[in-house]
Write a protein that holds these residues in place. Structure first.
Motif, PDB file in Angstrom:
ATOM      1  N   LEU A  28       0.838  -1.196   0.000  1.00 13.94           N
ATOM      2  CA  LEU A  28       0.000   0.000   0.000  1.00 13.94           C
ATOM      3  C   LEU A  28       0.875   1.249   0.000  1.00 13.94           C
ATOM      4  CD1 LEU A  28      -2.619  -1.054   2.721  1.00 13.94           C
ATOM      5  CD2 LEU A  28      -2.975  -1.012   0.243  1.00 13.94           C
ATOM      6  N   GLY A  83      -7.250   8.268  -6.768  1.00 10.34           N
ATOM      7  CA  GLY A  83      -6.848   6.864  -6.791  1.00 10.34           C
ATOM      8  C   GLY A  83      -5.363   6.604  -6.911  1.00 10.34           C
ATOM      9  N   ASP A  86      -3.174   5.145  -1.663  1.00  8.49           N
ATOM     10  CA  ASP A  86      -4.028   4.150  -1.028  1.00  8.49           C
ATOM     11  C   ASP A  86      -4.528   4.573   0.348  1.00  8.49           C
ATOM     12  OD1 ASP A  86      -3.539   2.423  -3.216  1.00  8.49           O
ATOM     13  OD2 ASP A  86      -1.650   1.803  -2.290  1.00  8.49           O
ATOM     14  N   SER A 222      -8.378   4.406   1.040  1.00  9.60           N
ATOM     15  CA  SER A 222      -9.035   4.572  -0.254  1.00  9.60           C
ATOM     16  C   SER A 222     -10.052   3.462  -0.505  1.00  9.60           C
ATOM     17  CB  SER A 222      -7.981   4.554  -1.364  1.00  9.60           C
ATOM     18  OG  SER A 222      -8.591   4.393  -2.630  1.00  9.60           O
ATOM     19  N   GLN A 224     -11.206   2.807  -3.297  1.00 10.46           N
ATOM     20  CA  GLN A 224     -10.840   2.245  -4.593  1.00 10.46           C
ATOM     21  C   GLN A 224      -9.836   1.098  -4.450  1.00 10.46           C
ATOM     22  OE1 GLN A 224      -9.909   5.299  -7.462  1.00 10.46           O
ATOM     23  NE2 GLN A 224      -8.813   3.884  -8.806  1.00 10.46           N
ATOM     24  N   HIS A 225      -8.949   1.192  -3.426  1.00 12.04           N
ATOM     25  CA  HIS A 225      -7.856   0.221  -3.315  1.00 12.04           C
ATOM     26  C   HIS A 225      -7.895  -0.634  -2.044  1.00 12.04           C
ATOM     27  CE1 HIS A 225      -5.967   1.945  -6.834  1.00 12.04           C
ATOM     28  NE2 HIS A 225      -6.040   3.142  -6.295  1.00 12.04           N
TER      29      HIS A 225
END
Length: 266
Positions: A28, A83, A86, A222, A224-225
């Protein structure tokens, strides 16, 4: 013999699952920003601070590789929403930020106004400050200071009396050269100033927020991650660090015991 084989197979399967879970967070990218005792350069030039120690311990316990970077808060928020990052640290949750990140709290802070010592001693409240058009305040761009202070700062912005600095050092420079006569700072922000000879005694600390106007900061992960299951593991790890005294020890490494204890009230 067969039951023993089945048992061995089950244990192997479980150990494999545990190993997979242990390494599930993988690699990460975490962004840090310089601010007081939260993240700063030590005498030997290495980065240290509460935020770094918290992330290092979380990574150790969860088996993650967390790659650090240092940037301005504004660029960090852009990276999280876009994005390219992280996670980040000591983040205050807002409805807008919750759209792209989950916040896992690990400290509770309180905002103060630092006034230069030669500012009119009769200024003892937010309203007194607003009533004196000759004084300005510095803040770090994108920082949130709690509902009461944020509403007060908006009133000052409307009068052109708020300077938005890109980072902590820039805000302090404005303060030192007299471009602003006050700055916003949390306790872990102003505590290191007490040790600086050129700053000690040059300001007054004003506590103008209501008693319960705490600002809770945490890891922001995040969406997204970092999936929900991994976010839960982060939360469990932070909770364990609080319960076993690790968070308290980290805070006391960079603050005095009295301030460190207050950070645990989240």
């Amino acid at each position: 013999m067969l039951p023993r084989l089945i048992l061995c197979g089950a244990l192997l399967a479980l150990s494999g699952t545990a190993a997979a879970e242990h390494h599930a967070c993988g690699h990460l990218r975490s962004a840090f920003y310089e601010y007081g005792a939260l993240y700063y350069k030590a005498a030997d030039g290495r980065w240290t601070g509460i935020d770094k120690d918290v992330v290092d311990e979380v990574a150790r316990r969860m088996g993650c590789t967390i790659e650090p970077s240092t940037d301005s808060r504004v660029r960090i928020w852009a990276g999280l929403s876009g994005g390219t990052i992280d996670m980040s640290v000591s983040a205050v949750s807002t409805p807008e930020r919750e759209k792209f990140g989950r916040v896992v709290p690990y400290l509770s802070e309180r905002n103060y106004v630092l006034l230069q010592k030669d500012v009119n001693p009769n200024i003892r409240s937010m309203e007194d400050f607003i009533a004196d058009p000759g004084i300005k305040i510095g803040v770090i761009k994108s920082f949130k200071h709690g509902k009461v202070y944020d509403a007060w700062l908006e009133r000052l912005r409307a009068k052109g009396r708020v300077y938005e600095a890109p980072d902590y050092e820039a805000m302090l420079r404005l303060f030192k050269v007299g471009r602003v006569q006050a700055v916003m700072a949390i306790s872990s922000g102003w505590y290191p100033l007490l040790k600086q000879e050129h700053m000690a005694g040059n300001y007054r600390i004003m506590d103008w927020a209501p008693p319960k106007d705490a600002v809770v900061g945490g890891l922001i992960l995040s969406r997204q991650h970092v999936d929900e299951a991994l976010a839960v593991r982060f939360a469990q790890t932070i909770r364990a660090m609080r319960e076993d005294g690790t968070l308290k020890r980290i805070f006391e490494r960079h603050l005095d015991p009295e301030l460190a204890a207050k950070l645990l009230n989240f």
